[in-house]
Design an enzyme around this catalytic site. Structure first.
Site, mmCIF file in Angstrom:
data_model
loop_
_atom_site.group_PDB
_atom_site.id
_atom_site.type_symbol
_atom_site.label_atom_id
_atom_site.label_comp_id
_atom_site.label_asym_id
_atom_site.label_seq_id
_atom_site.Cartn_x
_atom_site.Cartn_y
_atom_site.Cartn_z
ATOM 1 N N LEU A 72 0.820 -1.204 0.000
ATOM 2 C CA LEU A 72 0.000 0.000 0.000
ATOM 3 C C LEU A 72 0.860 1.262 0.000
ATOM 4 O O LEU A 72 2.031 1.230 0.403
ATOM 5 C CB LEU A 72 -0.900 0.013 1.237
ATOM 6 C CG LEU A 72 -1.999 -1.056 1.315
ATOM 7 C CD1 LEU A 72 -2.628 -1.058 2.703
ATOM 8 C CD2 LEU A 72 -3.062 -0.830 0.243
ATOM 9 N N SER A 73 0.278 2.355 -0.433
ATOM 10 C CA SER A 73 0.940 3.648 -0.312
ATOM 11 C C SER A 73 1.211 3.904 1.168
ATOM 12 O O SER A 73 0.339 3.709 2.013
ATOM 13 C CB SER A 73 0.030 4.749 -0.878
ATOM 14 O OG SER A 73 0.626 6.017 -0.723
ATOM 15 N N GLY A 92 6.079 1.874 2.959
ATOM 16 C CA GLY A 92 7.535 1.998 3.073
ATOM 17 C C GLY A 92 8.311 1.367 1.943
ATOM 18 O O GLY A 92 9.513 1.125 2.068
ATOM 19 N N LYS A 93 7.652 1.114 0.819
ATOM 20 C CA LYS A 93 8.301 0.458 -0.319
ATOM 21 C C LYS A 93 9.531 1.222 -0.795
ATOM 22 O O LYS A 93 10.621 0.663 -0.915
ATOM 23 C CB LYS A 93 7.328 0.306 -1.490
ATOM 24 C CG LYS A 93 6.097 -0.514 -1.208
ATOM 25 C CD LYS A 93 5.175 -0.582 -2.402
ATOM 26 C CE LYS A 93 4.683 0.782 -2.855
ATOM 27 N NZ LYS A 93 3.888 1.496 -1.809
ATOM 28 N N SER A 152 1.537 -1.545 -7.439
ATOM 29 C CA SER A 152 1.193 -2.689 -8.299
ATOM 30 C C SER A 152 0.100 -3.536 -7.649
ATOM 31 O O SER A 152 0.355 -4.654 -7.213
ATOM 32 C CB SER A 152 2.426 -3.539 -8.624
ATOM 33 O OG SER A 152 3.216 -3.822 -7.496
#
Length: 203
Positions: A35-36, A39-40, A108
């Site tokens: 999810l936004s 912390g990706k 994604s």
């Protein structure tokens, strides 16, 4: 779009295997999904810093950055999200062919799109990293103020609010950023890559 019959694949003198031997690493796609606010980008950025420190060749493709250039013509409808991931998958495939470790940080949200990218490369070259954090944690972080705008109806098709997120069913690794700090999460990923023989800590 139908491909022209005049397009012919051109074989290169330098092969994928040549590049792999020269770089001394196992090329792969580390596909960070979540999810936004999970912390990706932060995690991918931290991991790339560690890979660079140990002398590995990598490149980070970040969702927002790519939308400033390659995908600046795309919006956030379901169809545009699919095309966004398709293009990124093809770019990531080129990086893998070049012998590099490519990190991609994109929401994604659809499993089918992530599976499409998985099948672009050889077995073992696609590593799905589920960056997991509860919606309430992501929303409380809200680094870009996007959840606030989505709740106010200013942003449509926002993942987790009025557009679905399909979490990975069998990711190669799950990183719980809702429970662990950045240093711990980065260490978990680096340990995972070392255990797979993709990289080393030799420096």
């Amino acid at each position: 779009m139908e491909q022209s019959s005049n397009v012919v694949w051109h074989m290169h003198q330098v092969t994928h295997e040549d590049r792999v031997r020269q770089m001394g690493q196992k090329p792969c796609i580390l596909w960070f999904t979540g999810l936004s606010g999970s912390g990706k980008s932060t995690l991918a950025n931290a991991l790339e810093g560690e890979l660079f420190r140990f002398g590995h060749h990598s490149y980070l493709l970040d969702g927002d950055n790519v939308r400033h250039g390659l995908n600046k013509d795309l919006g956030f409808s379901d169809a545009d999200r699919v095309e966004n991931i398709r293009r990124i998958g093809e770019v990531a495939k080129l990086f893998v062919d070049a012998g590099m470790i490519v990190l991609t940080a994109f929401i994604s949200p659809f499993r089918s799109d992530r599976d499409l990218v998985r099948h672009l490369v050889s077995d073992g070259q696609f590593i799905e990293v589920h960056v997991k954090a509860p919606l309430e944690v992501c929303e409380s972080r809200d680094p870009k103020g996007l959840y606030r705008k989505a709740r106010a109806g200013e942003i449509k098709h926002f993942t987790g609010i009025d557009s679905p997120y399909e979490a990975p069913e069998r990711p190669e690794i799950v990183i719980d950023t809702g429970a662990d700090d950045l240093e711990t999460c980065t260490g978990q990923l680096l340990d995972f890559l070392v255990a797979r023989g993709a990289v080393s800590r030799q420096g």
